[in-house]
Design a protein around this motif. Structure first.
Motif, PDB file in Angstrom:
ATOM      1  N   LYS A 174      33.251  -3.672  84.571  1.00 12.58           N
ATOM      2  CA  LYS A 174      33.086  -3.903  83.135  1.00 12.58           C
ATOM      3  C   LYS A 174      32.723  -2.726  82.234  1.00 12.58           C
ATOM      4  O   LYS A 174      33.362  -2.476  81.200  1.00 12.58           O
ATOM      5  CB  LYS A 174      31.709  -5.111  82.818  1.00 12.58           C
ATOM      6  N   TRP A 175      31.847  -1.894  82.733  1.00 12.55           N
ATOM      7  CA  TRP A 175      31.630  -0.471  81.945  1.00 12.55           C
ATOM      8  C   TRP A 175      32.776   0.286  81.914  1.00 12.55           C
ATOM      9  O   TRP A 175      33.074   1.272  81.023  1.00 12.55           O
ATOM     10  CB  TRP A 175      30.420   0.027  82.564  1.00 12.55           C
TER      11      TRP A 175
ATOM     12  N   VAL B 229      35.813  -0.402  81.598  1.00 18.62           N
ATOM     13  CA  VAL B 229      36.519  -0.769  80.194  1.00 18.62           C
ATOM     14  C   VAL B 229      35.716  -0.429  78.976  1.00 18.62           C
ATOM     15  O   VAL B 229      36.122   0.342  78.159  1.00 18.62           O
ATOM     16  CB  VAL B 229      37.013  -2.195  80.399  1.00 18.62           C
ATOM     17  N   THR B 230      34.619  -1.068  79.076  1.00 20.98           N
ATOM     18  CA  THR B 230      33.864  -1.086  77.627  1.00 20.98           C
ATOM     19  C   THR B 230      33.389   0.266  77.175  1.00 20.98           C
ATOM     20  O   THR B 230      33.197   0.644  76.094  1.00 20.98           O
ATOM     21  CB  THR B 230      32.649  -1.831  77.671  1.00 20.98           C
ATOM     22  N   LEU B 231      33.278   1.251  78.473  1.00 19.49           N
ATOM     23  CA  LEU B 231      32.806   2.549  78.125  1.00 19.49           C
ATOM     24  C   LEU B 231      33.870   3.617  78.218  1.00 19.49           C
ATOM     25  O   LEU B 231      33.991   4.879  78.339  1.00 19.49           O
ATOM     26  CB  LEU B 231      31.845   2.993  79.135  1.00 19.49           C
TER      27      LEU B 231
ATOM     28  N   LEU C 189      42.995   0.364  80.913  1.00 15.95           N
ATOM     29  CA  LEU C 189      42.506  -0.145  79.407  1.00 15.95           C
ATOM     30  C   LEU C 189      43.817  -1.021  79.227  1.00 15.95           C
ATOM     31  O   LEU C 189      43.932  -1.300  77.953  1.00 15.95           O
ATOM     32  CB  LEU C 189      42.228   0.800  78.430  1.00 15.95           C
TER      33      LEU C 189
ATOM     34  N   PRO D  35      41.532  -4.384  76.515  1.00 14.63           N
ATOM     35  CA  PRO D  35      40.577  -3.507  76.375  1.00 14.63           C
ATOM     36  C   PRO D  35      39.086  -4.235  76.235  1.00 14.63           C
ATOM     37  O   PRO D  35      38.356  -3.539  75.700  1.00 14.63           O
ATOM     38  CB  PRO D  35      41.044  -2.903  75.105  1.00 14.63           C
ATOM     39  N   ASP D  36      38.956  -5.213  76.873  1.00 17.25           N
ATOM     40  CA  ASP D  36      37.825  -6.197  76.694  1.00 17.25           C
ATOM     41  C   ASP D  36      37.658  -6.641  78.126  1.00 17.25           C
ATOM     42  O   ASP D  36      38.614  -6.394  79.189  1.00 17.25           O
ATOM     43  CB  ASP D  36      37.936  -7.442  75.676  1.00 17.25           C
ATOM     44  N   TRP D  37      36.373  -7.224  78.374  1.00 12.61           N
ATOM     45  CA  TRP D  37      36.322  -7.762  79.650  1.00 12.61           C
ATOM     46  C   TRP D  37      35.212  -9.074  79.541  1.00 12.61           C
ATOM     47  O   TRP D  37      34.439  -9.282  78.804  1.00 12.61           O
ATOM     48  CB  TRP D  37      35.329  -6.606  80.444  1.00 12.61           C
TER      49      TRP D  37
END
Length: 347
Positions: A127-128, A130-132, A36, A39-41
């Protein structure tokens, strides 16, 4: 050799090498708690690189010095993303070239396009991840996807290089039961890799700090129900409670028991291949890689999971997978006529 085929082969080999780097470096990123770091993607705080997002990264680090965000962690995460994006472009180019080359014996259009689908799914899993917020099921699936990409590229590389396949049955042929043993070994290895990924993504690698026992027992107290509940947050049960040490012990001990089972199967397979003319090198390589992997696993427990050894253990799993794909490629467990029909189908 046609120029297009030469280019195809070079791209496959390049993609294979890059995938090996992405898989091992991805493990290093996760093990160094940099998953992380951005923290975004797909960017880093919406920017192309950590250098462009330096202000946001420094603010986040000052607010939480022991948190997941820092400039070194952000660069680790983004280097992994850059390499994965480059790999995706390479695989698309391979699929396009495979289509242009048609039904050439050293090319498989369907496997090449299957790889495009796998890599697209990998991008979403990345992506998930990071986002999850590092859900164990997503992170483990991401690891499996990376190794699936590596295995498929290994198969394409073997075919592109024209590696000879040994026919099963007949005079001087490979015994069908040896072919079946190789298939079984591959299936068991895949299951063990998935279990290893589950152990790593749940941070259960040090749930047992002694060896060969766990907490001084060969059958330690464990909570298997919560350990293998897939849909849950990191460090939590499905009911939202903290995951107990007993659950982490269950994960770790299952990985050890699985390693024992897979180790015996692969050791017997390696010894058998080493005695057979034409497969000696593969047998010796499998045996050597297996012993190295076992040694790394034990060392990680006894030395409390140093980062370098932990990443090397992931690399060892990738090496074993490539060797087992190579062995299964070489041992064609079908008569020649059936094999030709299968090649025509996947080509």
């Amino acid at each position: 050799m046609p120029p297009a085929l030469t280019l195809y082969r070079r791209l496959v080999l390049l993609a294979f090498g890059l995938t090996a780097f992405v898989v091992v470096f991805g493990a290093y990123v996760r093990l160094s708690d940099a998953g992380l770091g951005c923290p975004d993607w797909p960017g880093c705080y919406g920017k192309l690189s950590p250098a462009h997002a330096a202000g946001q990264i420094l603010d986040a680090h000052e607010a939480n010095p022991h948190g997941p965000v820092s400039m070194p962690k952000a660069w680790k995460e983004m280097i992994h993303r850059y390499a994965a994006a480059g790999l995706g472009l390479l695989i698309i180019a391979i699929a396009v070239l495979a289509s242009r080359l048609g039904g050439h014996a050293k090319v498989s259009r369907r496997v090449a396009w299957l790889l495009v689908g796998v890599v697209a799914l990998q991008g979403m899993l990345g992506k998930w991840t990071v986002t999850l917020l590092l859900k164990p099921a997503i992170v483990t699936a991401h690891l499996i996807g990376g190794l699936t990409t590596l295995a498929l590229l290994a198969w394409l590389a073997l075919r592109a290089l024209g590696v000879e396949r040994l026919q099963a049955g007949g005079t001087g042929g490979v015994a069908p039961r040896l072919c079946l043993a190789a298939r079984l070994g591959l299936v068991l290895l895949i299951a063990q890799i998935a279990l290893g990924g589950w152990t790593s993504t749940n941070y259960a690698a040090l749930a047992c700090t002694d060896f060969p026992t766990c907490h001084g027992s060969l059958w330690p107290q464990a909570d298997y129900a919560n350990a293998f509940h897939v849909v849950r947050e990191l460090g939590m049960t499905a009911d939202g409670e903290l995951l107990s040490n007993a659950a982490l012990t269950a994960i770790h001990w299952s990985h050890r028991v699985g390693a024992l089972l897979v180790g015996v199967v692969l050791l017997v397979l390696g010894a058998t291949l080493a005695k057979r003319q034409g497969t000696e090198r593969l047998g010796l390589a499998l045996t050597g890689a297996l012993l190295l992997q076992v040694t790394l696993g034990i060392a990680n427990v006894r030395l409390s999971l140093p980062l370098g050894l932990a990443a090397a253990h992931n690399a060892g799993a990738a090496l074993l997978l490539v060797l087992m794909v190579s062995i299964n490629y070489r041992l064609a467990a079908m008569p020649a006529r059936m094999r030709q029909r299968f090649v025509a189908l996947v080509g």
